[in-house]
Design a protein around this motif. Structure first.
Motif, PDB file in Angstrom:
ATOM      1  N   SER A   1      -0.564 -31.281   3.680  1.00 44.24           N
ATOM      2  CA  SER A   1      -0.510 -29.819   3.557  1.00 44.24           C
ATOM      3  C   SER A   1      -1.797 -29.254   2.973  1.00 44.24           C
ATOM      4  O   SER A   1      -2.076 -28.069   3.120  1.00 44.24           O
ATOM      5  CB  SER A   1       0.683 -29.392   2.703  1.00 44.24           C
ATOM      6  OG  SER A   1       0.468 -29.691   1.345  1.00 44.24           O
ATOM      7  N   GLY A   2      -2.594 -30.095   2.340  1.00 46.82           N
ATOM      8  CA  GLY A   2      -3.852 -29.642   1.749  1.00 46.82           C
ATOM      9  C   GLY A   2      -4.831 -29.081   2.753  1.00 46.82           C
ATOM     10  O   GLY A   2      -5.743 -28.345   2.391  1.00 46.82           O
TER      11      GLY A   2
ATOM     12  N   ARG B   1      -5.075 -35.751  -4.580  1.00 52.36           N
ATOM     13  CA  ARG B   1      -4.762 -36.688  -3.490  1.00 52.36           C
ATOM     14  C   ARG B   1      -4.842 -35.995  -2.137  1.00 52.36           C
ATOM     15  O   ARG B   1      -5.214 -36.595  -1.139  1.00 52.36           O
ATOM     16  CB  ARG B   1      -3.374 -37.301  -3.679  1.00 52.36           C
ATOM     17  CG  ARG B   1      -3.242 -38.121  -4.936  1.00 52.36           C
ATOM     18  CD  ARG B   1      -4.109 -39.365  -4.856  1.00 52.36           C
ATOM     19  NE  ARG B   1      -4.011 -40.089  -6.103  1.00 52.36           N
ATOM     20  CZ  ARG B   1      -5.054 -40.503  -6.790  1.00 52.36           C
ATOM     21  NH1 ARG B   1      -6.266 -40.282  -6.357  1.00 52.36           N
ATOM     22  NH2 ARG B   1      -4.899 -41.165  -7.910  1.00 52.36           N
ATOM     23  N   ALA B   2      -4.482 -34.713  -2.084  1.00 56.36           N
ATOM     24  CA  ALA B   2      -4.593 -33.961  -0.838  1.00 56.36           C
ATOM     25  C   ALA B   2      -6.051 -33.791  -0.443  1.00 56.36           C
ATOM     26  O   ALA B   2      -6.397 -33.848   0.736  1.00 56.36           O
ATOM     27  CB  ALA B   2      -3.926 -32.594  -0.968  1.00 56.36           C
ATOM     28  N   ILE B   3      -6.893 -33.609  -1.428  1.00 54.66           N
ATOM     29  CA  ILE B   3      -8.333 -33.486  -1.154  1.00 54.66           C
ATOM     30  C   ILE B   3      -8.841 -34.777  -0.537  1.00 54.66           C
ATOM     31  O   ILE B   3      -9.576 -34.755   0.451  1.00 54.66           O
ATOM     32  CB  ILE B   3      -9.097 -33.112  -2.438  1.00 54.66           C
ATOM     33  CG1 ILE B   3      -8.726 -31.679  -2.836  1.00 54.66           C
ATOM     34  CG2 ILE B   3     -10.598 -33.263  -2.255  1.00 54.66           C
ATOM     35  CD1 ILE B   3      -9.286 -31.231  -4.154  1.00 54.66           C
ATOM     36  N   GLU B   4      -8.413 -35.906  -1.099  1.00 59.17           N
ATOM     37  CA  GLU B   4      -8.801 -37.203  -0.540  1.00 59.17           C
ATOM     38  C   GLU B   4      -8.197 -37.396   0.849  1.00 59.17           C
ATOM     39  O   GLU B   4      -8.878 -37.813   1.778  1.00 59.17           O
ATOM     40  CB  GLU B   4      -8.332 -38.330  -1.471  1.00 59.17           C
ATOM     41  CG  GLU B   4      -9.043 -38.367  -2.793  1.00 59.17           C
ATOM     42  CD  GLU B   4      -8.416 -39.358  -3.758  1.00 59.17           C
ATOM     43  OE1 GLU B   4      -7.554 -40.164  -3.349  1.00 59.17           O
ATOM     44  OE2 GLU B   4      -8.780 -39.306  -4.948  1.00 59.17           O
ATOM     45  N   TRP B   5      -6.907 -37.096   0.981  1.00 64.87           N
ATOM     46  CA  TRP B   5      -6.183 -37.291   2.239  1.00 64.87           C
ATOM     47  C   TRP B   5      -6.844 -36.520   3.373  1.00 64.87           C
ATOM     48  O   TRP B   5      -6.988 -37.014   4.480  1.00 64.87           O
ATOM     49  CB  TRP B   5      -4.743 -36.827   2.052  1.00 64.87           C
ATOM     50  CG  TRP B   5      -3.878 -36.915   3.269  1.00 64.87           C
ATOM     51  CD1 TRP B   5      -3.848 -36.022   4.299  1.00 64.87           C
ATOM     52  CD2 TRP B   5      -2.935 -37.928   3.598  1.00 64.87           C
ATOM     53  NE1 TRP B   5      -2.929 -36.410   5.239  1.00 64.87           N
ATOM     54  CE2 TRP B   5      -2.354 -37.577   4.829  1.00 64.87           C
ATOM     55  CE3 TRP B   5      -2.506 -39.079   2.965  1.00 64.87           C
ATOM     56  CZ2 TRP B   5      -1.372 -38.347   5.439  1.00 64.87           C
ATOM     57  CZ3 TRP B   5      -1.534 -39.834   3.576  1.00 64.87           C
ATOM     58  CH2 TRP B   5      -0.981 -39.475   4.797  1.00 64.87           C
ATOM     59  N   CYS B   6      -7.222 -35.275   3.093  1.00 63.59           N
ATOM     60  CA  CYS B   6      -7.772 -34.392   4.124  1.00 63.59           C
ATOM     61  C   CYS B   6      -9.290 -34.480   4.228  1.00 63.59           C
ATOM     62  O   CYS B   6      -9.891 -33.783   5.051  1.00 63.59           O
ATOM     63  CB  CYS B   6      -7.357 -32.954   3.845  1.00 63.59           C
ATOM     64  SG  CYS B   6      -5.574 -32.713   3.865  1.00 63.59           S
ATOM     65  N   GLY B   7      -9.910 -35.313   3.397  1.00 62.84           N
ATOM     66  CA  GLY B   7     -11.360 -35.467   3.440  1.00 62.84           C
ATOM     67  C   GLY B   7     -12.100 -34.193   3.047  1.00 62.84           C
ATOM     68  O   GLY B   7     -13.129 -33.859   3.634  1.00 62.84           O
ATOM     69  N   LEU B   8     -11.582 -33.482   2.046  1.00 64.08           N
ATOM     70  CA  LEU B   8     -12.181 -32.227   1.603  1.00 64.08           C
ATOM     71  C   LEU B   8     -13.110 -32.453   0.421  1.00 64.08           C
ATOM     72  O   LEU B   8     -13.095 -33.502  -0.205  1.00 64.08           O
ATOM     73  CB  LEU B   8     -11.084 -31.246   1.172  1.00 64.08           C
ATOM     74  CG  LEU B   8      -9.972 -30.954   2.171  1.00 64.08           C
ATOM     75  CD1 LEU B   8      -8.930 -30.052   1.518  1.00 64.08           C
ATOM     76  CD2 LEU B   8     -10.543 -30.295   3.410  1.00 64.08           C
ATOM     77  N   ASN B   9     -13.874 -31.429   0.115  1.00 63.97           N
ATOM     78  CA  ASN B   9     -14.585 -31.402  -1.155  1.00 63.97           C
ATOM     79  C   ASN B   9     -14.338 -30.048  -1.799  1.00 63.97           C
ATOM     80  O   ASN B   9     -13.880 -29.114  -1.157  1.00 63.97           O
ATOM     81  CB  ASN B   9     -16.087 -31.719  -0.993  1.00 63.97           C
ATOM     82  CG  ASN B   9     -16.828 -30.662  -0.227  1.00 63.97           C
ATOM     83  OD1 ASN B   9     -16.744 -29.479  -0.546  1.00 63.97           O
ATOM     84  ND2 ASN B   9     -17.564 -31.065   0.793  1.00 63.97           N
TER      85      ASN B   9
END
Length: 121
Positions: free
Chosen positions: A43-44, A83-91
């Motif tokens: 959802s991130g 974890r959503a940031i990691e999951w979605c490859g965000l910064n």
């Protein structure tokens, strides 16, 4: 006032507009609760300024972002789990301004106290 914590873990890419209902419901609940929405897992992706590049329909995203802004105007906090940031490859530079903060998994567990209602979607 009691806490209501809504943890959004999944996102139906075919029905992104349904997530707007979560924010609209949170806005309504803010009359009786301190409401916090935490985006985690996939959802991130809606928390990024590049969500349309991830295959999400722009019209649906507009609906979601309008719902987010409206909920925030009623005092709803919107956070994203690291974890959503990691999951979605965000910064952090890619997050939309509606996000209040980045929280840890531990934060979610700590917020789940006896005086808080926690809902997982």
């Amino acid at each position: 006032m009691k806490q209501l914590i809504i943890v959004v873990t999944t996102l139906d890419m075919e029905n992104v507009a349904a997530i707007a209902d979560v924010f609209d419901g949170a806005k309504t609940a803010s009359d009786d609760y301190h409401v916090e929405i935490i985006l985690t897992g996939e959802s991130g992706v809606i928390a990024t300024i590049n969500a349309a590049e991830n295959g999400l329909d722009v019209n649906n995203l507009c609906l979601v972002y309008e719902s987010m802004r409206s909920a925030k105007s009623f005092g709803v906090k919107i956070n994203i789990c690291e974890r959503a940031i990691e999951w979605c490859g965000l910064n952090n530079d890619e997050l939309i301004p509606e996000i209040d903060s980045i929280v840890s998994s531990r934060y979610i567990i700590e917020r789940s106290t006896p005086d808080a209602y926690v809902t997982y979607l």
